[in-house]
Design a protein around this motif. Structure first.
Motif, PDB file in Angstrom:
ATOM      1  N   PHE A  30      55.940  78.005  25.933  1.00 10.95           N
ATOM      2  CA  PHE A  30      56.238  76.882  26.755  1.00 10.95           C
ATOM      3  C   PHE A  30      55.696  75.566  26.547  1.00 10.95           C
ATOM      4  O   PHE A  30      56.347  74.420  27.001  1.00 10.95           O
ATOM      5  N   VAL A  31      54.635  75.634  25.632  1.00 12.08           N
ATOM      6  CA  VAL A  31      53.906  74.288  25.017  1.00 12.08           C
ATOM      7  C   VAL A  31      53.955  74.123  23.625  1.00 12.08           C
ATOM      8  O   VAL A  31      54.360  72.949  23.178  1.00 12.08           O
ATOM      9  N   LEU A  32      53.565  74.907  22.960  1.00  9.65           N
ATOM     10  CA  LEU A  32      53.302  74.821  21.435  1.00  9.65           C
ATOM     11  C   LEU A  32      54.458  74.692  20.725  1.00  9.65           C
ATOM     12  O   LEU A  32      54.792  73.871  19.995  1.00  9.65           O
ATOM     13  N   VAL A  33      55.487  75.705  21.024  1.00 12.35           N
ATOM     14  CA  VAL A  33      56.759  75.753  20.330  1.00 12.35           C
ATOM     15  C   VAL A  33      57.692  74.450  20.476  1.00 12.35           C
ATOM     16  O   VAL A  33      58.248  74.027  19.551  1.00 12.35           O
ATOM     17  N   PRO A  34      58.030  73.828  21.977  1.00 12.06           N
ATOM     18  CA  PRO A  34      58.562  72.819  21.948  1.00 12.06           C
ATOM     19  C   PRO A  34      57.976  71.448  21.313  1.00 12.06           C
ATOM     20  O   PRO A  34      58.617  70.707  20.727  1.00 12.06           O
ATOM     21  N   ILE A  35      56.577  71.427  21.410  1.00 14.63           N
ATOM     22  CA  ILE A  35      55.984  70.425  20.791  1.00 14.63           C
ATOM     23  C   ILE A  35      56.365  70.578  19.049  1.00 14.63           C
ATOM     24  O   ILE A  35      56.540  69.527  18.601  1.00 14.63           O
ATOM     25  N   PHE A  36      55.857  71.664  18.518  1.00 11.63           N
ATOM     26  CA  PHE A  36      56.191  71.920  17.264  1.00 11.63           C
ATOM     27  C   PHE A  36      57.742  71.425  16.580  1.00 11.63           C
ATOM     28  O   PHE A  36      57.873  70.715  15.870  1.00 11.63           O
ATOM     29  N   PHE A  37      58.597  71.962  17.452  1.00 11.57           N
ATOM     30  CA  PHE A  37      60.069  71.648  16.999  1.00 11.57           C
ATOM     31  C   PHE A  37      60.614  70.042  17.195  1.00 11.57           C
ATOM     32  O   PHE A  37      61.041  69.459  16.502  1.00 11.57           O
ATOM     33  N   GLY A  38      59.848  69.750  18.320  1.00 13.59           N
ATOM     34  CA  GLY A  38      59.855  68.311  18.564  1.00 13.59           C
ATOM     35  C   GLY A  38      59.422  67.344  17.542  1.00 13.59           C
ATOM     36  O   GLY A  38      60.068  66.347  16.997  1.00 13.59           O
ATOM     37  N   LEU A  39      58.081  67.691  17.067  1.00 16.28           N
ATOM     38  CA  LEU A  39      57.517  66.900  15.931  1.00 16.28           C
ATOM     39  C   LEU A  39      58.228  67.076  14.704  1.00 16.28           C
ATOM     40  O   LEU A  39      58.469  66.192  13.804  1.00 16.28           O
ATOM     41  N   ALA A  40      58.847  68.287  14.446  1.00 20.16           N
ATOM     42  CA  ALA A  40      59.455  68.660  12.926  1.00 20.16           C
ATOM     43  C   ALA A  40      60.794  67.700  13.084  1.00 20.16           C
ATOM     44  O   ALA A  40      61.110  67.342  11.971  1.00 20.16           O
ATOM     45  N   ILE A  41      61.578  67.584  14.237  1.00 23.59           N
ATOM     46  CA  ILE A  41      62.676  66.828  14.105  1.00 23.59           C
ATOM     47  C   ILE A  41      62.596  65.340  14.089  1.00 23.59           C
ATOM     48  O   ILE A  41      62.926  64.633  13.299  1.00 23.59           O
ATOM     49  N   PHE A  42      61.226  64.892  14.622  1.00 21.77           N
ATOM     50  CA  PHE A  42      61.047  63.596  14.453  1.00 21.77           C
ATOM     51  C   PHE A  42      60.427  63.184  13.188  1.00 21.77           C
ATOM     52  O   PHE A  42      60.783  62.189  12.530  1.00 21.77           O
ATOM     53  N   ILE A  43      59.618  64.020  12.707  1.00 25.92           N
ATOM     54  CA  ILE A  43      59.189  63.682  11.203  1.00 25.92           C
ATOM     55  C   ILE A  43      59.985  63.922  10.121  1.00 25.92           C
ATOM     56  O   ILE A  43      60.218  63.025   9.085  1.00 25.92           O
ATOM     57  N   ASN A  44      61.099  64.874  10.242  1.00 23.96           N
ATOM     58  CA  ASN A  44      62.260  64.747   9.374  1.00 23.96           C
ATOM     59  C   ASN A  44      63.281  63.828   9.460  1.00 23.96           C
ATOM     60  O   ASN A  44      64.094  63.450   8.620  1.00 23.96           O
ATOM     61  N   GLY A  45      63.222  62.845  10.684  1.00 29.27           N
ATOM     62  CA  GLY A  45      64.165  61.924  10.841  1.00 29.27           C
ATOM     63  C   GLY A  45      65.593  62.447  11.322  1.00 29.27           C
ATOM     64  O   GLY A  45      66.493  61.691  10.815  1.00 29.27           O
ATOM     65  N   THR A  46      65.921  63.668  11.753  1.00 28.62           N
ATOM     66  CA  THR A  46      67.123  64.293  11.975  1.00 28.62           C
ATOM     67  C   THR A  46      67.855  63.530  13.211  1.00 28.62           C
ATOM     68  O   THR A  46      67.247  63.015  13.985  1.00 28.62           O
ATOM     69  N   GLN A  47      69.258  63.072  12.685  1.00 30.83           N
ATOM     70  CA  GLN A  47      69.700  62.373  13.450  1.00 30.83           C
ATOM     71  C   GLN A  47      71.000  63.435  14.080  1.00 30.83           C
ATOM     72  O   GLN A  47      71.618  64.234  13.429  1.00 30.83           O
ATOM     73  N   PHE A  48      71.408  63.430  15.164  1.00 34.42           N
ATOM     74  CA  PHE A  48      72.290  64.116  15.845  1.00 34.42           C
ATOM     75  C   PHE A  48      73.504  63.073  16.133  1.00 34.42           C
ATOM     76  O   PHE A  48      73.363  62.186  16.580  1.00 34.42           O
ATOM     77  N   LYS A  49      74.860  63.766  15.990  1.00 35.14           N
ATOM     78  CA  LYS A  49      75.805  62.999  16.319  1.00 35.14           C
ATOM     79  C   LYS A  49      76.247  62.860  17.760  1.00 35.14           C
ATOM     80  O   LYS A  49      75.689  63.813  18.694  1.00 35.14           O
TER      81      LYS A  49
END
Length: 79
Positions: A30-49
């Protein structure tokens, strides 16, 4: 007056305790997995349509409505 959600967050963390100790699995899920995925998406600069946002709002709205309907049905059965 601004909404203060601190008591909700603290209550959520209190539910993660088992026998007075925090469950490592629950903290990770509930804490570490969401933070990890959020940071990974932010660092990769992933854009969603825009369609992805629209679809996710629709899916979560329908899911919330179904959960509310289930809660009302169970409450009516209990009476």
């Amino acid at each position: 007056m601004k909404a203060n959600v601190l008591h909700i967050i603290l209550a959520h963390f209190r539910t993660l305790k088992i026998s007075g100790r925090y469950s490592r699995d629950d903290i990770a899920l509930f804490v570490l997995v969401p933070i990890f995925f959020g940071l990974a998406i932010f660092i990769n600069g992933t854009q969603f349509k825009a369609d992805a946002y629209s679809a996710s709002i629709s899916v979560f709205s329908i899911f919330a409505a179904l959960l509310l309907n289930l809660q009302v049905a169970l409450f009516n059965i209990h009476l």
